[in-house]
Design a protein around this motif. Structure first.
Motif, short mmCIF file in Angstrom:
data_model
loop_
_atom_site.label_atom_id
_atom_site.label_comp_id
_atom_site.label_asym_id
_atom_site.label_seq_id
_atom_site.Cartn_x
_atom_site.Cartn_y
_atom_site.Cartn_z
N LYS A 192 11.25 10.89 22.85
CA LYS A 192 10.03 10.26 23.38
C LYS A 192 9.00 10.06 22.28
CE LYS A 192 10.49 12.13 28.09
NZ LYS A 192 9.93 13.08 29.09
N GLU A 193 8.90 11.03 21.38
CA GLU A 193 7.96 10.90 20.26
C GLU A 193 8.36 9.73 19.36
OE1 GLU A 193 5.15 12.63 19.70
OE2 GLU A 193 5.45 13.79 21.55
N ILE A 194 9.65 9.62 19.09
CA ILE A 194 10.14 8.52 18.25
C ILE A 194 9.81 7.17 18.89
CG2 ILE A 194 12.19 7.41 17.28
CD1 ILE A 194 13.45 10.25 17.16
N LYS A 195 10.11 7.05 20.17
CA LYS A 195 9.87 5.78 20.87
C LYS A 195 8.38 5.47 20.97
CE LYS A 195 14.12 5.68 23.62
NZ LYS A 195 14.71 5.70 24.99
N LEU A 196 7.57 6.51 21.12
CA LEU A 196 6.13 6.30 21.18
C LEU A 196 5.61 5.74 19.86
CD1 LEU A 196 3.41 6.73 22.70
CD2 LEU A 196 3.31 8.99 21.61
N MET A 197 6.03 6.35 18.76
CA MET A 197 5.58 5.89 17.45
C MET A 197 6.13 4.49 17.14
SD MET A 197 3.49 7.90 16.07
CE MET A 197 2.77 9.39 16.74
N GLU A 198 7.33 4.23 17.59
CA GLU A 198 7.91 2.90 17.39
C GLU A 198 7.09 1.85 18.15
OE1 GLU A 198 12.30 0.79 17.49
OE2 GLU A 198 11.92 2.47 18.84
N ARG A 199 6.71 2.17 19.37
CA ARG A 199 5.92 1.22 20.16
C ARG A 199 4.55 1.01 19.55
NH1 ARG A 199 2.22 1.81 24.22
NH2 ARG A 199 2.66 4.03 24.56
N TRP A 200 3.89 2.09 19.17
CA TRP A 200 2.57 1.95 18.56
C TRP A 200 2.63 1.11 17.28
CZ3 TRP A 200 0.14 7.58 18.74
CH2 TRP A 200 -0.19 7.88 20.08
N SER A 201 3.61 1.39 16.44
CA SER A 201 3.70 0.66 15.17
C SER A 201 4.00 -0.81 15.39
CB SER A 201 4.76 1.30 14.26
OG SER A 201 6.05 1.17 14.81
N MET A 202 4.83 -1.11 16.38
CA MET A 202 5.14 -2.51 16.69
C MET A 202 3.90 -3.24 17.21
SD MET A 202 8.26 -3.51 16.06
CE MET A 202 8.62 -4.81 17.23
N GLU A 203 3.14 -2.57 18.04
CA GLU A 203 1.95 -3.20 18.62
C GLU A 203 0.87 -3.45 17.56
OE1 GLU A 203 0.50 -1.08 22.02
OE2 GLU A 203 2.44 -1.08 23.03
N LEU A 204 0.76 -2.54 16.60
CA LEU A 204 -0.30 -2.67 15.60
C LEU A 204 0.13 -3.47 14.38
CD1 LEU A 204 -1.88 0.92 15.51
CD2 LEU A 204 -2.60 -1.07 16.85
N TYR A 205 1.38 -3.27 13.95
CA TYR A 205 1.78 -3.80 12.64
C TYR A 205 3.08 -4.60 12.72
CZ TYR A 205 -1.71 -0.41 11.15
OH TYR A 205 -2.88 0.30 10.99
N GLU A 206 3.24 -5.35 13.79
CA GLU A 206 4.47 -6.12 13.98
C GLU A 206 4.70 -7.11 12.85
OE1 GLU A 206 6.61 -8.92 17.40
OE2 GLU A 206 4.52 -8.32 17.61
N ASN A 207 3.63 -7.65 12.29
CA ASN A 207 3.76 -8.69 11.27
C ASN A 207 3.78 -8.13 9.85
OD1 ASN A 207 3.72 -10.71 13.26
ND2 ASN A 207 1.48 -10.67 13.31
N ARG A 208 3.87 -6.83 9.70
CA ARG A 208 3.86 -6.21 8.37
C ARG A 208 5.27 -5.76 7.98
NH1 ARG A 208 -1.62 -4.60 8.14
NH2 ARG A 208 -2.74 -6.45 8.81
N LEU A 209 6.24 -6.62 8.24
CA LEU A 209 7.63 -6.29 7.91
C LEU A 209 7.93 -6.77 6.49
CD1 LEU A 209 10.36 -5.21 9.09
CD2 LEU A 209 10.91 -7.60 9.59
N VAL A 210 8.30 -5.84 5.61
CA VAL A 210 8.61 -6.19 4.21
C VAL A 210 9.84 -5.41 3.77
CG1 VAL A 210 6.19 -6.68 3.63
CG2 VAL A 210 7.09 -4.36 3.31
N PHE A 211 10.37 -5.81 2.62
CA PHE A 211 11.50 -5.07 2.07
C PHE A 211 10.98 -3.81 1.42
CE2 PHE A 211 14.87 -4.18 -1.07
CZ PHE A 211 15.93 -4.09 -0.18
N CYS A 212 11.50 -2.66 1.84
CA CYS A 212 10.94 -1.36 1.46
C CYS A 212 11.95 -0.51 0.69
CB CYS A 212 10.51 -0.59 2.71
SG CYS A 212 9.18 -1.37 3.64
N HIS A 213 11.42 0.32 -0.18
CA HIS A 213 12.24 1.29 -0.90
C HIS A 213 12.67 2.41 0.03
CE1 HIS A 213 13.28 4.59 -3.61
NE2 HIS A 213 13.40 3.72 -4.58
#
Length: 369
Positions: A192-213
């Motif tokens: 539930k914690e994982i899914k909560l953080m995933e939802r929050w991050s998608m809602e706030l930073y959906e357009n900040r997808l980049v290639f990451c180390h």
């Protein structure tokens, strides 16, 4: 373990078999210059620091080009990812030259350099250099999946923990002093914690997808002897991810020291709560990203504050990521001599300690939209 790993693991570096092998590799990938090199002219030196691979500096007293021999310890998929990423960065001048790759490893340019230490990355001057290096890497387009791997890996790790018999997990005792966490957590609640953080991050930073180390600890950062510039290495865990996650991963890990203690790490709580490198790092990132995109900032201070906030939001998520992975690894006892449970408990304690700040950022930004 593949053949070349067995060769370099089971024999002295000055053995006839190893010296013959490095000559053969030199001839195959660097050509004629290695053809007349005698075994007596060769020096093979192990480079300390590689966690997912063995590294050796191969040189000779002749004019033959020296090289770095990297022998992989990870699985085939990570090996493939690392080679593809390395080739892309090499072609663009963002990494050492790639001389060749083969089953189980590769040969690359040896760059005289210094591997950074924890005390280096919190130095404001060096932190600015690291922050300025990130935007260029983040701007690269790589032909791999665009899914956010951090949350997927967390879920896979948690499933692995359950499949290996893991159940309710105690978060006590810890080596950190934080106490604002439950005494135990079930796999169901952790999911539930994982899914909560995933939802929050998608809602706030959906357009900040980049290639990451995704694993930019200090041991994966070189400072070149030639010009003191910064170079990122070891891209086997690279993927597309939330930008803030990649930045927070580096920053959060700069507050951690690897030790020979039973838990393997020491978390600096002062640096976790008030990281000295956060602002100079974010300022450099913003400035270089604007330079890279040839744009003038309308409000630099606001951009910096927003990036600091983005890093702070993802900070506990990096600890949640490592906690899930370490919980699974602890079930298979892959790191004998290291108490994986203490390491995971400390990570979970940090996650719960910092989670309220992420929630505050989430509520503030959602309300302002």
């Amino acid at each position: 373990m593949n053949d070349i790993e067995q060769l370099f693991t089971n024999n002295p570096l000055n053995s006839e078999d190893i010296l013959q092998k490095v000559i053969e590799l030199g001839i195959e990938y660097l050509g004629e210059e290695w053809k007349n090199v005698d075994k007596s002219q060769i020096t093979v030196t192990k480079i300390i620091g590689g966690q997912s691979n063995h590294m050796f500096h191969v040189s000779s007293s002749s004019s033959a080009t020296p090289y770095l021999l990297r022998i992989h310890k990870q699985g085939q998929s990570q090996f493939f990812t690392d080679v593809v990423n390395f080739a892309i960065f090499s072609e663009r001048g963002l990494g050492p030259k790639l001389y060749g790759f083969f089953d189980g490893g590769r040969m690359e340019e040896f760059l005289p350099s210094k591997t950074l230490k924890p005390e280096d990355v919190i130095n404001p001057e060096i932190s600015r250099k690291i922050g300025a290096a990130f935007p260029l890497y983040h701007s690269i387009k790589v032909p791999v999946s665009k899914s956010r791997r951090c949350f997927q890996i967390m879920k896979e790790s948690l499933k692995g923990y359950i499949d290996l018999g893991g159940r309710e997990y105690p978060i006590f005792p810890t080596k950190v002093s934080y106490s604002d966490h439950p005494m135990t957590i079930s796999p169901e609640d952790l999911l539930k914690e994982i899914k909560l953080m995933e939802r929050w991050s998608m809602e706030l930073y959906e357009n900040r997808l980049v290639f990451c180390h995704n694993d930019l600890t200090c041991s994966n950062i070189l400072q070149l002897n030639s010009n003191n510039e910064i170079m990122f290495i070891d891209w086997e865990f690279a993927s597309y991810n939330c930008r803030g996650y990649d930045l927070a991963m580096h920053l959060s890990e700069s507050a951690i020291i690897r030790t020979a203690s039973p838990c393997g790490i020491e978390i600096n709580e002062a640096f976790t709560d008030d990281p000295p490198n956060l602002r100079p790092f974010c300022e450099a990132y913003v400035d270089y990203e604007n330079l890279l995109k040839n744009r003038t900032s309308a409000n630099r201070d606001l951009e910096v504050e927003n990036l600091i906030e983005e890093c702070q939001f993802f900070w506990p998520i990096t600890h949640l990521f490592w906690a899930c992975l370490i919980m699974k690894l602890g079930r298979i006892e892959c790191n004998k001599g290291i108490d994986m449970d203490i390491m995971a408990r400390d990570r979970l304690a940090v996650y719960y300690h910092l989670k309220p700040r992420s929630q505050e950022i989430y509520e503030k930004l959602k309300f302002s939209k």
